[in-house]
Design a protein around this motif. Structure first.
Motif, PDB file in Angstrom:
ATOM      1  N   VAL A 110     -16.597  23.519  19.975  1.00  0.00           N
ATOM      2  CA  VAL A 110     -17.602  22.656  18.993  1.00  0.00           C
ATOM      3  C   VAL A 110     -18.796  22.799  19.026  1.00  0.00           C
ATOM      4  CG1 VAL A 110     -18.365  20.101  18.723  1.00  0.00           C
ATOM      5  CG2 VAL A 110     -16.067  20.499  19.329  1.00  0.00           C
ATOM      6  N   HIS A 111     -19.574  23.096  17.973  1.00  0.00           N
ATOM      7  CA  HIS A 111     -20.864  23.422  18.029  1.00  0.00           C
ATOM      8  C   HIS A 111     -21.562  22.086  17.471  1.00  0.00           C
ATOM      9  CE1 HIS A 111     -20.562  28.391  17.347  1.00  0.00           C
ATOM     10  NE2 HIS A 111     -19.710  27.710  18.540  1.00  0.00           N
ATOM     11  N   ALA A 112     -22.833  21.947  18.133  1.00  0.00           N
ATOM     12  CA  ALA A 112     -23.438  20.681  17.776  1.00  0.00           C
ATOM     13  C   ALA A 112     -25.020  21.291  17.469  1.00  0.00           C
ATOM     14  CB  ALA A 112     -23.406  19.769  18.925  1.00  0.00           C
ATOM     15  N   TYR A 113     -25.547  20.815  16.345  1.00  0.00           N
ATOM     16  CA  TYR A 113     -26.842  21.202  15.822  1.00  0.00           C
ATOM     17  C   TYR A 113     -27.646  19.893  15.837  1.00  0.00           C
ATOM     18  CZ  TYR A 113     -24.472  25.415  14.311  1.00  0.00           C
ATOM     19  OH  TYR A 113     -23.883  26.812  14.069  1.00  0.00           O
ATOM     20  N   GLY A 114     -29.143  20.219  15.953  1.00  0.00           N
ATOM     21  CA  GLY A 114     -29.834  19.265  15.996  1.00  0.00           C
ATOM     22  C   GLY A 114     -31.322  19.850  16.161  1.00  0.00           C
ATOM     23  N   ARG A 115     -32.302  18.724  16.335  1.00  0.00           N
ATOM     24  CA  ARG A 115     -33.586  19.144  16.687  1.00  0.00           C
ATOM     25  C   ARG A 115     -33.961  18.358  17.935  1.00  0.00           C
ATOM     26  NH1 ARG A 115     -36.055  22.305  12.873  1.00  0.00           N
ATOM     27  NH2 ARG A 115     -35.082  22.293  10.662  1.00  0.00           N
ATOM     28  N   PRO A 116     -34.185  18.731  19.163  1.00  0.00           N
ATOM     29  CA  PRO A 116     -34.373  17.973  20.317  1.00  0.00           C
ATOM     30  C   PRO A 116     -35.678  17.581  20.294  1.00  0.00           C
ATOM     31  CG  PRO A 116     -34.468  20.337  20.723  1.00  0.00           C
ATOM     32  CD  PRO A 116     -34.084  20.376  19.261  1.00  0.00           C
ATOM     33  N   GLU A 117     -35.637  16.323  20.865  1.00  0.00           N
ATOM     34  CA  GLU A 117     -36.850  15.451  20.899  1.00  0.00           C
ATOM     35  C   GLU A 117     -37.097  15.247  22.529  1.00  0.00           C
ATOM     36  OE1 GLU A 117     -38.340  10.779  20.194  1.00  0.00           O
ATOM     37  OE2 GLU A 117     -36.260  11.316  19.804  1.00  0.00           O
ATOM     38  N   VAL A 118     -38.430  15.811  22.740  1.00  0.00           N
ATOM     39  CA  VAL A 118     -38.632  15.736  24.056  1.00  0.00           C
ATOM     40  C   VAL A 118     -38.905  14.276  24.651  1.00  0.00           C
ATOM     41  CG1 VAL A 118     -40.548  16.437  25.900  1.00  0.00           C
ATOM     42  CG2 VAL A 118     -40.101  17.846  24.103  1.00  0.00           C
ATOM     43  N   MET A 119     -38.506  13.872  25.907  1.00  0.00           N
ATOM     44  CA  MET A 119     -38.381  12.607  26.604  1.00  0.00           C
ATOM     45  C   MET A 119     -39.071  12.544  27.875  1.00  0.00           C
ATOM     46  SD  MET A 119     -37.045  11.131  23.975  1.00  0.00           S
ATOM     47  CE  MET A 119     -37.022   9.319  24.607  1.00  0.00           C
ATOM     48  N   LYS A 120     -40.220  12.488  28.106  1.00  0.00           N
ATOM     49  CA  LYS A 120     -40.892  12.248  29.270  1.00  0.00           C
ATOM     50  C   LYS A 120     -41.114  11.138  30.239  1.00  0.00           C
ATOM     51  CE  LYS A 120     -43.743  16.373  28.059  1.00  0.00           C
ATOM     52  NZ  LYS A 120     -45.024  17.008  27.902  1.00  0.00           N
ATOM     53  N   ASP A 121     -40.759   9.996  29.410  1.00  0.00           N
ATOM     54  CA  ASP A 121     -40.965   8.501  30.137  1.00  0.00           C
ATOM     55  C   ASP A 121     -40.066   8.400  31.191  1.00  0.00           C
ATOM     56  OD1 ASP A 121     -41.776   5.792  29.571  1.00  0.00           O
ATOM     57  OD2 ASP A 121     -39.491   5.642  29.764  1.00  0.00           O
ATOM     58  N   LYS A 122     -40.702   8.064  32.200  1.00  0.00           N
ATOM     59  CA  LYS A 122     -39.994   8.041  33.429  1.00  0.00           C
ATOM     60  C   LYS A 122     -38.693   7.171  33.461  1.00  0.00           C
ATOM     61  CE  LYS A 122     -40.677   6.340  38.267  1.00  0.00           C
ATOM     62  NZ  LYS A 122     -41.491   5.663  39.266  1.00  0.00           N
ATOM     63  N   ASP A 123     -38.912   5.874  32.821  1.00  0.00           N
ATOM     64  CA  ASP A 123     -37.821   4.928  32.630  1.00  0.00           C
ATOM     65  C   ASP A 123     -36.624   5.568  31.926  1.00  0.00           C
ATOM     66  OD1 ASP A 123     -39.281   3.100  34.288  1.00  0.00           O
ATOM     67  OD2 ASP A 123     -39.954   2.070  32.382  1.00  0.00           O
ATOM     68  N   TRP A 124     -36.920   6.283  30.926  1.00  0.00           N
ATOM     69  CA  TRP A 124     -35.844   7.202  30.246  1.00  0.00           C
ATOM     70  C   TRP A 124     -35.147   8.136  31.095  1.00  0.00           C
ATOM     71  CZ3 TRP A 124     -34.102  11.809  28.918  1.00  0.00           C
ATOM     72  CH2 TRP A 124     -33.101  11.764  27.614  1.00  0.00           C
TER      73      TRP A 124
END
Length: 216
Positions: A110-124
């Protein structure tokens, strides 16, 4: 747009079927191209059912420069590798009839395409690694949890990673499982895989018997 070579009889567009493979095989190759050129890394993932195609959550070491390219927001590709294995022509009954057979390789991807979003929040990040750990520890007799380690140690480890939320914009599935052979040859492949029994052979034998589409 289709980016992967896709003969009609190997093409899979069923999201549930693709998601099942992605959850069963969550360790992926992540490929992107940015200001630093072409980059690839390998990492575990968690698939969420949000949106039409799902959302993938993952993380990279902060020391890994790949995350800075991903932070640019360009399209990236995650490759989920399913069962695969070599297929010998000796398994085809048609070999004895006309000999017009050659070796091949069966596989599901399976190939999954997308635009990654950076998540730096400690709780996340804490929630993400907790879910990733629970996903991978679920079959252990006594699953390890983040709370088993000192909270101060976990905090230090979380500072060393960068998270990503990867909303999937398109999915491509390819199940190359002998659909181009006739029923007798497919039965021969399934029997041969079952007898060999190496690696993914037994899983592939089941797919060949139950999940192939007729050749178009």
């Amino acid at each position: 747009m289709i980016a992967m070579y896709q003969p009609d009889h190997y093409w899979v567009d069923d999201v549930a079927q693709m998601h099942a493979l992605m959850r069963a095989r969550p360790f992926v190759a992540l490929v992107s191209c940015g200001s630093r050129g072409l980059y690839a890394n390998h990492l575990p993932t968690v698939l969420k059912g949000d949106g039409p195609y799902g959302v993938i959550e993952c993380h990279l070491a902060r020391a890994n420069p790949h995350w800075k390219d991903l932070a640019e927001g360009n399209e990236a590709l995650m490759i989920f590798q399913g069962p695969e294995g070599y297929i010998t022509p000796n398994w085809y009954p048609s070999k004895t009839l006309h000999g017009k057979v050659v070796p091949t390789w069966n596989y599901a991807v399976v190939h999954a395409y997308g635009r990654p979003e950076v998540m730096k929040d400690k709780d996340w990040l804490h929630r993400h690694v907790s879910e990733l750990t629970a996903q991978q520890e679920r079959n252990e007799a006594k699953p390890w949890m983040l709370s088993d380690a000192p909270a101060s140690y976990i905090d230090v480890m979380l500072r060393g990673i960068v998270g990503f939320r990867f909303a999937i914009t398109r999915l491509e599935g390819k199940w190359k499982m002998s659909q181009n052979r006739d029923a007798k040859d497919r039965d021969g492949v399934a029997k041969g895989l079952g007898q060999r029994g190496d690696g993914d052979d037994l899983e592939m034998a089941e797919i060949v018997l139950r999940h192939t589409k007729p050749s178009s």
